[in-house]
Design an enzyme around this catalytic site. Structure first.
Site, PDB file in Angstrom:
ATOM      1  N   ASP A  67       0.816  -1.221   0.000  1.00 57.35           N
ATOM      2  CA  ASP A  67       0.000   0.000   0.000  1.00 57.35           C
ATOM      3  C   ASP A  67       0.847   1.267   0.000  1.00 57.35           C
ATOM      4  O   ASP A  67       0.456   2.295   0.563  1.00 57.35           O
ATOM      5  CB  ASP A  67      -0.972   0.026   1.202  1.00 57.35           C
ATOM      6  CG  ASP A  67      -1.780  -1.252   1.290  1.00 57.35           C
ATOM      7  OD1 ASP A  67      -2.246  -1.708   0.238  1.00 57.35           O
ATOM      8  OD2 ASP A  67      -1.922  -1.791   2.397  1.00 57.35           O
ATOM      9  N   LYS A 101       2.207   2.061  -5.181  1.00 59.81           N
ATOM     10  CA  LYS A 101       2.900   1.541  -6.374  1.00 59.81           C
ATOM     11  C   LYS A 101       2.070   1.759  -7.638  1.00 59.81           C
ATOM     12  O   LYS A 101       2.613   2.010  -8.703  1.00 59.81           O
ATOM     13  CB  LYS A 101       3.197   0.045  -6.217  1.00 59.81           C
ATOM     14  CG  LYS A 101       4.211  -0.258  -5.145  1.00 59.81           C
ATOM     15  CD  LYS A 101       4.453  -1.740  -4.995  1.00 59.81           C
ATOM     16  CE  LYS A 101       3.283  -2.493  -4.449  1.00 59.81           C
ATOM     17  NZ  LYS A 101       2.857  -2.141  -3.081  1.00 59.81           N
ATOM     18  N   ALA A 158      -3.726  -7.917  -3.908  1.00 59.07           N
ATOM     19  CA  ALA A 158      -3.254  -6.554  -4.157  1.00 59.07           C
ATOM     20  C   ALA A 158      -4.410  -5.669  -4.603  1.00 59.07           C
ATOM     21  O   ALA A 158      -5.371  -6.146  -5.198  1.00 59.07           O
ATOM     22  CB  ALA A 158      -2.194  -6.573  -5.248  1.00 59.07           C
ATOM     23  N   GLY A 159      -4.284  -4.394  -4.336  1.00 60.40           N
ATOM     24  CA  GLY A 159      -5.256  -3.428  -4.847  1.00 60.40           C
ATOM     25  C   GLY A 159      -4.489  -2.175  -5.198  1.00 60.40           C
ATOM     26  O   GLY A 159      -4.037  -1.456  -4.319  1.00 60.40           O
ATOM     27  N   HIS A 160      -4.275  -1.956  -6.476  1.00 58.67           N
ATOM     28  CA  HIS A 160      -3.507  -0.783  -6.900  1.00 58.67           C
ATOM     29  C   HIS A 160      -4.463   0.327  -7.319  1.00 58.67           C
ATOM     30  O   HIS A 160      -5.188   0.204  -8.294  1.00 58.67           O
ATOM     31  CB  HIS A 160      -2.558  -1.156  -8.043  1.00 58.67           C
ATOM     32  CG  HIS A 160      -1.449  -2.062  -7.587  1.00 58.67           C
ATOM     33  ND1 HIS A 160      -0.628  -2.743  -8.438  1.00 58.67           N
ATOM     34  CD2 HIS A 160      -1.033  -2.378  -6.343  1.00 58.67           C
ATOM     35  CE1 HIS A 160       0.238  -3.452  -7.729  1.00 58.67           C
ATOM     36  NE2 HIS A 160       0.012  -3.245  -6.459  1.00 58.67           N
ATOM     37  N   GLN A 162       2.225  -5.973  -3.045  1.00 58.39           N
ATOM     38  CA  GLN A 162       2.571  -6.004  -1.618  1.00 58.39           C
ATOM     39  C   GLN A 162       3.890  -5.242  -1.393  1.00 58.39           C
ATOM     40  O   GLN A 162       4.199  -4.351  -2.166  1.00 58.39           O
ATOM     41  CB  GLN A 162       2.627  -7.432  -1.066  1.00 58.39           C
ATOM     42  CG  GLN A 162       1.271  -8.131  -1.015  1.00 58.39           C
ATOM     43  CD  GLN A 162       0.888  -8.799  -2.319  1.00 58.39           C
ATOM     44  OE1 GLN A 162       1.685  -9.477  -2.936  1.00 58.39           O
ATOM     45  NE2 GLN A 162      -0.340  -8.618  -2.732  1.00 58.39           N
ATOM     46  N   GLY A 168     -11.116  -3.249   2.273  1.00 63.86           N
ATOM     47  CA  GLY A 168     -11.747  -2.117   2.959  1.00 63.86           C
ATOM     48  C   GLY A 168     -11.375  -2.014   4.430  1.00 63.86           C
ATOM     49  O   GLY A 168     -11.853  -1.148   5.151  1.00 63.86           O
ATOM     50  N   ASP A 192       1.989  14.700   1.335  1.00 64.64           N
ATOM     51  CA  ASP A 192       0.988  15.714   1.707  1.00 64.64           C
ATOM     52  C   ASP A 192       0.233  15.349   2.982  1.00 64.64           C
ATOM     53  O   ASP A 192      -0.189  16.221   3.737  1.00 64.64           O
ATOM     54  CB  ASP A 192      -0.020  15.888   0.555  1.00 64.64           C
ATOM     55  CG  ASP A 192      -0.636  14.554   0.130  1.00 64.64           C
ATOM     56  OD1 ASP A 192       0.147  13.632  -0.184  1.00 64.64           O
ATOM     57  OD2 ASP A 192      -1.878  14.421   0.128  1.00 64.64           O
TER      58      ASP A 192
HETATM   59  P1  IMP Z   1      -2.554 -12.818   1.903  1.00 62.46           P
HETATM   60  O1  IMP Z   1      -1.592 -12.250   0.925  1.00 62.46           O
HETATM   61  O2  IMP Z   1      -3.992 -12.584   1.541  1.00 62.46           O
HETATM   62  O3  IMP Z   1      -2.243 -14.238   2.241  1.00 62.46           O
HETATM   63  O4  IMP Z   1      -2.364 -12.004   3.291  1.00 62.46           O
HETATM   64  C1  IMP Z   1      -1.159 -12.087   4.065  1.00 62.46           C
HETATM   65  C2  IMP Z   1      -0.817 -10.745   4.681  1.00 62.46           C
HETATM   66  O5  IMP Z   1      -0.424  -9.843   3.649  1.00 62.46           O
HETATM   67  C3  IMP Z   1      -1.976 -10.067   5.417  1.00 62.46           C
HETATM   68  O6  IMP Z   1      -1.449  -9.332   6.507  1.00 62.46           O
HETATM   69  C4  IMP Z   1      -2.520  -9.098   4.386  1.00 62.46           C
HETATM   70  O7  IMP Z   1      -3.197  -8.008   4.980  1.00 62.46           O
HETATM   71  C5  IMP Z   1      -1.237  -8.675   3.703  1.00 62.46           C
HETATM   72  N1  IMP Z   1      -1.437  -8.224   2.322  1.00 62.46           N
HETATM   73  C6  IMP Z   1      -1.649  -8.987   1.230  1.00 62.46           C
HETATM   74  N2  IMP Z   1      -1.757  -8.225   0.127  1.00 62.46           N
HETATM   75  C7  IMP Z   1      -1.588  -6.953   0.529  1.00 62.46           C
HETATM   76  C8  IMP Z   1      -1.545  -5.703  -0.165  1.00 62.46           C
HETATM   77  O8  IMP Z   1      -1.679  -5.612  -1.389  1.00 62.46           O
HETATM   78  N3  IMP Z   1      -1.322  -4.608   0.609  1.00 62.46           N
HETATM   79  C9  IMP Z   1      -1.136  -4.670   1.948  1.00 62.46           C
HETATM   80  N4  IMP Z   1      -1.153  -5.815   2.628  1.00 62.46           N
HETATM   81  C10 IMP Z   1      -1.385  -6.943   1.934  1.00 62.46           C
END
Ligand code: IMP
Length: 430
Positions: free
Chosen positions: A13, A16, A39-41, A225, A303, A334
């Protein structure tokens, strides 16, 4: 013709999506190398917000082609939804621009079920996964029982592999998770249909990448990640199940280390983390809440509210080393505006001893106490900046400190979610 890797230096987060979108302007090919729809970009273009989970954010640049590499685990239902959403916004997504590795592993319905079910069984010790089936899909890959993209294109092969898997998974689902077994026919029908829709885009992506390399094109490899969620180097076991670091690129797309010219580390101006696990610089209380609200720190995928804290220089310094980072892209600076005093953690104290590295093992990181340097803050200004020198003086001092702690320059400064609110001091493609 540079080949550039973009990685997160914290717990994901970091922003990226925006950095990849920015750099993709000059990239012929953008390739995702690991992770999945955990992931959520988030990218904001023309005031419109778009969250991408699987398709590289380079897709927003009409001239850029995108690849989902073999290191990614793909939930085809999510991929198809995302493709539909992009098409609704008049973005061309077809076999001329998006290629999915035939060797990428599939996320199956039983992966999602086991991910969520296991987290429930863990109770207070839950990792806080995104529940998208990421860990169980990578487990199957390592156990050599995974089902891959190419398998969806051959009904007999797919059914044989699904049958063998489902026998084992249903045993676990019924006896351990105490849930109803999954239906073979339903899954087979659903996935073979996905296969037919995706067929034109499923390719030998290694060949495509090497053909672009031969033509000396600009290539961008996009990580998901962050460094401290890396399966090897992160705060294990509170990590994801793939190699998020730059080293993951080689295995995840099929190139050698010598092909990589430059690595950009994306660093948020403070630290956040979603899910469980240690967080030495965490701020609980008013200041943490303020960062969360001002920074919109809620998970782009689930969320969930993100935990917030001061910038951790120990993590960044280590991330620079383990990824071979050449320069940083600093984001969300900012958000710190208006805070009278800001802090940067420069080392830890663990059981009375000064530490310059993040120790392995969550239990030891949990006991690390941050040692901070303090800085005078800066005011919130509602204006655009055209150069580093135009930034508020105290913000400049803060950025210089980050460079000093990290040992590499800050090449990009982003001060809002909008594409245009960015100062590019050095573009790795120029
Ligand atoms: P998983 O990847 O769903 O197995 O989650 C494992 C850990 O990685 C958890 O703490 C998630 O919250 C964290 N995590 C997985 N993907 C992301 C991401 O894109 N951003 C932030 N944390 C993530």
């Amino acid at each position: 013709m540079p080949v550039v890797v973009v990685v997160g230096v914290q717990w994901g987060d970091e922003g990226k999506g925006k950095v990849v979108d920015l750099l993709a302007e000059r990239a012929h090919l953008v390739v995702r190398y690991q992770g999945g729809n955990n992931a959520g970009h988030t990218v904001v273009v023309g005031g419109e917000k778009l969250i991408l989970h699987l398709v590289p954010s380079g897709i927003l640049r009409p001239e850029t082609r995108c690849i989902i590499g073999s290191g990614v685990v793909v939930d085809p239902a999510v991929l198809l939804q995302e493709i539909d959403e992009l098409r609704r916004r008049n973005i061309t997504v077809d076999e001329s621009r998006l290629f999915i590795s035939e060797a990428a592993h599939l996320i199956m319905p039983y992966h999602r079920l086991i991910d969520v079910g296991r987290e429930k069984l863990r109770g207070k010790k839950a990792i806080g996964t995104t529940g998208r089936g990421i860990g169980p899909a990578y487990e199957d890959k390592a156990a050599r029982v995974g089902i891959r993209m190419a398998d969806m294109l051959d009904a007999a092969v797919f059914k044989k592999k699904l049958k063998a898997n489902l026998e084992e998974k249903n045993f676990y689902i019924v006896h351990r998770l105490k849930q109803d077994p999954l239906d073979f026919d339903r899954i087979a029908r659903e996935y073979l249909e996905y296969g037919e829709i995706l067929r034109p885009m499923i390719k030998n992506t290694v060949e495509i990448i090497h053909s672009e390399l031969n033509k000396k094109r600009n290539l961008l490899f996009e990580g998901a990640q962050g460094t401290f969620l890396d399966l090897d180097g992160g705060t294990y076991p509170y990590v994801t199940s793939s190699n998020t670091v730059a080293g993951g690129v080689c295995a995840g797309v099929g190139i050698g280390p010598g092909h990589i010219d430059s690595v950009i580390g994306v660093c948020k101006a403070y630290t956040t983390r979603v899910g469980g696990g240690p967080f030495p610089t965490e701020l609980v209380g008013e200041l943490g809440d303020r960062l969360r609200e001002r920074g919109g720190e809620y998970g782009a995928t689930t969320g969930r509210p993100r935990r917030c804290g001061w910038l951790d220089g120990v993590m960044i310094r280590q991330a620079v080393k383990v990824n071979g980072i050449d320069g940083l892209a600093l984001t969300k600076i900012d958000v710190l505006g208006g805070i009278p005093e800001v802090k940067v953690c420069t080392s830890y104290e663990l059981d009375g001893v000064r530490q310059e590295w993040v120790p392995a093992g969550a239990e030891r990181v949990e006991r690390c106490r941050p040692i901070f340097e303090r800085f005078e803050g800066w005011e919130v200004e509602d204006r655009a900046y055209d150069s580093f020198d135009a930034l508020p003086y105290n913000m400049q001092r803060y950025i210089r400190k980050i460079e000093n702690v990290a040992g590499v320059p800050v090449d990009i400064v982003s001060y809002s979610a909008n594409r245009k609110d960015t100062i590019v001091i050095k573009n790795p493609f120029s």
